[in-house]
Every structure is written in C-alpha cells, then in structure tokens.
Design an enzyme around this catalytic site. Structure first.
Site, short mmCIF file in Angstrom:
data_model
loop_
_atom_site.label_atom_id
_atom_site.label_comp_id
_atom_site.label_asym_id
_atom_site.label_seq_id
_atom_site.Cartn_x
_atom_site.Cartn_y
_atom_site.Cartn_z
N SER A 51 0.84 -1.20 0.00
CA SER A 51 0.00 0.00 0.00
C SER A 51 0.88 1.25 0.00
O SER A 51 0.37 2.36 -0.22
CB SER A 51 -0.95 0.00 1.21
OG SER A 51 -0.25 -0.31 2.39
N ASP A 89 5.56 -7.07 2.24
CA ASP A 89 4.84 -7.57 1.05
C ASP A 89 5.81 -7.85 -0.09
O ASP A 89 6.64 -6.99 -0.42
CB ASP A 89 3.84 -6.51 0.56
CG ASP A 89 2.47 -6.68 1.17
OD1 ASP A 89 2.12 -7.82 1.55
OD2 ASP A 89 1.74 -5.67 1.27
N LYS A 119 4.94 -11.46 2.95
CA LYS A 119 3.52 -11.73 2.70
C LYS A 119 3.29 -11.80 1.19
O LYS A 119 3.85 -11.00 0.44
CB LYS A 119 2.65 -10.63 3.32
CG LYS A 119 1.16 -10.77 3.00
CD LYS A 119 0.30 -9.96 3.94
CE LYS A 119 0.12 -8.51 3.61
NZ LYS A 119 -0.46 -8.21 2.29
N GLU A 188 -9.00 -10.21 3.62
CA GLU A 188 -9.42 -8.83 3.32
C GLU A 188 -10.81 -8.80 2.71
O GLU A 188 -11.10 -9.48 1.72
CB GLU A 188 -8.39 -8.18 2.38
CG GLU A 188 -8.74 -6.72 2.05
CD GLU A 188 -7.59 -5.91 1.47
OE1 GLU A 188 -6.45 -6.41 1.42
OE2 GLU A 188 -7.86 -4.76 1.08
O1 KIV Z 1 -0.42 -3.47 1.63
C1 KIV Z 1 -1.14 -3.42 2.64
O2 KIV Z 1 -1.26 -2.41 3.33
C2 KIV Z 1 -1.89 -4.63 2.99
C3 KIV Z 1 -2.88 -4.54 4.10
C4 KIV Z 1 -4.06 -3.77 3.69
C5 KIV Z 1 -3.24 -5.87 4.63
O3 KIV Z 1 -1.70 -5.64 2.38
#
Ligand code: KIV
Length: 270
Positions: A51, A89, A119, A188
């Site tokens: 994000s 991520d 993740k 989500e």
């Molecule tokens: O990238 C992010 O902020 C996310 C969350 C919304 C779980 O994957």
C-alpha cells in the site's frame, strides 16, 4: 494475574496469542519515524505493505511498486522496530511467474532489509512459490479475499467470497496455506459469516481487514487510521484521528506566521 507483555513478537508468539485468545494487532508502516511510534505503542506486527504504492508513491494501485522500493521502505522500518514482527509484502510481479523467482525475491527482502517474514497475495495458484520460500526457512504470511494486486482481473475492490463458489474456494485456499506452513493469513474484505466459518475450520492466526470480528486480529493502513487520507472511506475503516485537517491547520498557521513576519521571533533566533 496479569501476563507480562511479550518482549519480542515471533511467528510462534502469534500462534500462542491465537490459542490464548489474545487478539493480534497489526498496522502498516513505511518509514523509520512511523515504525518507531507504532512499535513503541506495542503493536504486534508491523506490515511494510505494498500500500506504500498508494499512500507514499501516489499510485492508483499497488501494481507499480518495485522490489527495490519495498526493500528501501523495509530497511527504514526494520531500523526502528524493537518489539514487533516485521512482515514485508512481496510486490506484484516478483513471485507469480515461477517459484525460483519468488524465492529469489523473498531472499532479497530478508537479506537486504533484515525483516522477519514476507507476505504474498493468493492461494493454491501460488502454492509452489509459497512452499519454496517456506522450505528455505523464510516465514510466509498469506493474503486472501480481496487481493489488491489482482485489481485488473476483478475490476473492483468489492467484497469477496459473497457467493457460494467463491466462499468455498476461499476456505479451501486458507486450508491450503495452513497445510503449506504459512504462519498467519490476512483476510481482506469478506463477509464476517465466512470469516467465522474459516476460523472454525482452520488453525492459523487470521488477521482481518474488513473481515469482521471472528478473526484473531485486525490490520489497518496507518495513514487511514490516522485520517491522513480522507478520500478512502470503506465501511470497515475506523479513523482514530483527523490528521489531514490537523496538519493543514498547522501548515496554514505556519504560512501565515512566515508571511506576517511573526516567525521567527526573538527567542527563535541565534
Ligand atoms: O499493503 C497493505 O497495506 C496490505 C494490508 C491492507 C493488509 O496488504
């Protein structure tokens, strides 16, 4: 007797928390300053989320952010965090094509940033990549339901798992991720009834964002929680502050003080 707070959160701690019924708190951070503030506030997991593509880089989706950019953010966050588990991520395009590439991407994140886990978005379609990463000793958090990296496939950010076949697939995918050895899974934007069913039928910690209260923890984007963003208003979002207007007020006062020569004053000079 009140339990002493955990000194350092590990993947094992999260599983203990789940089994003891202690809810898990997770927030995003992308830089040193925010990461230090939320870590000192006893957050359990700091997510260096892709994000960052939206709230830091100003892109419309999470698709454009690169591995190098994620590592840059993760490095700053890791330097600040003393207690929480830091999860990063894997960005779009760095793990979908083949498991070898997925492993290489995960290794770069772990070696270059010092983070504790990665993740990945997706279920059975990326199971070989998840296995490869876990077999190399890197903890993996799953992410199912609304998966923003696939926005162009679905075309909308609407609730996922609302129909029976999508709900069944979602449940199957969580079970698959659990079997592969993921230490937790983000769910989500899915109906809370479905989260409840998944929670009943699986054993890994489930962290929800718009997935109701029948999960083991909650995650939000820090910019949304603090009200720095004001254009994003999903039902699941609780804003704890309105920093957007607080900051604007402060900046307007500063501009006015500079223009009117009230800043700096005598005490603020050398
Ligand atoms: O990238 C992010 O902020 C996310 C969350 C919304 C779980 O994957």
């Amino acid at each position: 007797m009140k339990k002493a707070p955990y000194r350092r959160i590990t993947t094992k701690t999260l599983s203990e928390m789940k089994h003891e019924g202690e809810k898990i708190s997770m927030l995003t951070a992308y830089d040193f300053t925010f990461a230090r503030i939320i870590d000192e506030s006893n957050i359990d997991i700091v997510l260096v989320g892709d994000s960052a593509s939206n709230v830091i880089a100003g892109n419309e989706t999470t698709v454009p952010i690169t591995l190098d950019e994620m590592i840059y953010h993760a490095k700053s966050v890791v330097k600040a965090v003393k207690r929480a588990l830091v999860v990063v991520d894997l960005p779009f395009g760095t793990y979908q094509s083949d498991p070898q590439e997925a492993l290489r991407s995960a290794i770069r994140i772990m070696k270059e940033s010092g983070a504790h886990a990665v993740k990945l978005e997706g279920g059975s379609e990326i199971s070989d990549s998840i296995s490869k990463i876990i077999n190399a000793g890197i903890p993996v958090m799953g992410h199912l339901g609304l998966t923003p990296q696939s926005i162009y496939k679905f075309g909308t950010y609407s609730v996922r798992g609302a129909d029976k076949s999508e709900a069944n697939q979602l449940l199957k995918d969580v079970k698959k991720l659990e079997k592969l050895g993921c230490f937790a899974c983000v769910l989500e934007k899915i109906p809370s009834k479905l989260s409840k069913k998944i929670h009943k039928e699986t054993n890994i910690p489930l962290i929800g964002i718009g997935a109701g209260d029948a999960v083991d923890g909650q995650v939000l984007v820090i910019h949304d929680l603090l009200g720095l963003t004001n254009e994003f208003n999903p039902r699941f979002l609780r804003r704890y502050l309105d920093l957007n207007s607080t900051i604007k007020k402060a900046v307007k006062r500063y501009v006015s003080d500079v223009k009117s020569k009230k800043f700096p004053n005598k005490k603020e000079m050398y």
